[in-house]
Design an enzyme around this catalytic site. Sequence first.
Site, mmCIF file in Angstrom:
data_model
loop_
_atom_site.group_PDB
_atom_site.id
_atom_site.type_symbol
_atom_site.label_atom_id
_atom_site.label_comp_id
_atom_site.label_asym_id
_atom_site.label_seq_id
_atom_site.Cartn_x
_atom_site.Cartn_y
_atom_site.Cartn_z
ATOM 1 N N HIS A 80 0.858 -1.178 0.000
ATOM 2 C CA HIS A 80 0.000 0.000 0.000
ATOM 3 C C HIS A 80 0.893 1.226 0.000
ATOM 4 O O HIS A 80 1.970 1.225 0.600
ATOM 5 C CB HIS A 80 -0.917 0.006 1.230
ATOM 6 C CG HIS A 80 -2.049 0.982 1.138
ATOM 7 N ND1 HIS A 80 -1.907 2.310 1.469
ATOM 8 C CD2 HIS A 80 -3.344 0.814 0.752
ATOM 9 C CE1 HIS A 80 -3.065 2.927 1.285
ATOM 10 N NE2 HIS A 80 -3.951 2.046 0.856
ATOM 11 N N ASP A 140 -7.900 -4.594 -0.417
ATOM 12 C CA ASP A 140 -8.420 -4.978 -1.730
ATOM 13 C C ASP A 140 -8.227 -6.464 -2.001
ATOM 14 O O ASP A 140 -8.962 -7.063 -2.781
ATOM 15 C CB ASP A 140 -7.719 -4.174 -2.833
ATOM 16 C CG ASP A 140 -7.895 -2.686 -2.646
ATOM 17 O OD1 ASP A 140 -9.050 -2.247 -2.502
ATOM 18 O OD2 ASP A 140 -6.885 -1.952 -2.626
#
Length: 428
Positions: A306, A363
């Site tokens: 991320h 995700d």
Amino acid sequence: MTEQTVKLTTPGGDFKYPLLPGSVGPDVIDIRNLYGQTGEFTYDPGFTSTAACQSAITYIDGDQGILLHRGYPIDQLAEQSSFMEVAFLLLHGDLPKKKELDEFTYTISRHTMVHEQLATFYRGFRRDAHPMAIMCGVVGALSSFYHDSTDITDPNQRLIASHRLIAKMPTLAAMAYKYSIGQPFLFPQNDLSYTGNFLKMTFGVPAEPYVVNPVIENALDKIFILHADHEQNASTSTVRLAGSSGANPFACIAAGIACLWGPAHGGANEAALNMLREIGDVKNIPAYIARAKDKDDPFRLMGFGHRVYKNFDPRAKVMKATADAVLKELGKTDPVLDVAKELEHIALNDAYFIDKKLYPNVDFYSGVILNAIGFPTEMFTALFALARTVGWVAQWNEMISDPEQKIGRPRQLYVGATQRDYTPVGKR
């Protein structure tokens, strides 16, 4: 307390700038007077080292894997709270008392219907139009129906607009799905929860009653909570930038939806699921891992790492357990989840992933869950927009109320041609 300053040495001399402390996190150098004093700008592509606003809504510590909403850890909210509670928290700053929550939930449920004329908008789209394309259009069009809540100088109108956006987004998203599969739109049902109502409008049909599965309802509510806000990301910054010009709230949220659509932002869970499907089977994982490690191979593992979190994404921990619960409830054995679990195991133990801090992010699992529930991949980003609307309106309200807020006007480092004289076309 003595004000701390930072000295900046420039060709024009030395200048001091205040060092502003936050309640937690990095201090910020106040350079608002930089250009006026030095005639120079800072250069910061992506604004990754620039604080464009003050905010009391969300805090992220990427190194420690911390995400707080108004001071509350995201895992506590996801496990113990509801999306309506989190929405109230983000908007008003504190968790609601029982009466406040009941009144807020009542207000939102009474705003879920949309103007009947809005339904005709959908017929102007192709049946295979991406839901996000539809959402950009219909959300922006809300301002043409609700003139009584577009005066941004009126706090009451801002609150009404916020309630309307939060309430109507599930209805609009469900309508986008129904339109794509040729089924009739379903009206909201006020006795259902926010999330249960969305499930009914999405998967119900007029011919028979729809019974909300509490496990699925709880899982989707968690997904909404985990996506409600994420500090000053690209779409939130877009909403704030649009709002800084005085644009109405419906236009600002439509701008946020457009930004969220990008695969590097809201489309990441769709990309992660497509990657898991491409791998297909656990036995194929070693080959894809080798490709991911090969600098000359364009293949990249989606759903890992991320931009902010340099540790395990705190939202991913909740999503992992939720994925297991959903698949157990539905009785599904999903090869995609098998691939996901094995990839996660590798990422947490392989030196390559550990050194590069490529941990599974939110995700990675949310796409698996949404797929199991029955949402097509093109709806994933629309669901993200539905949940993030709460954060967007909270951030927008905070920005409008900030006396220091100015219209956004980023500067540039110009590297083009210097002044040139015009030459008539026949002499070029």
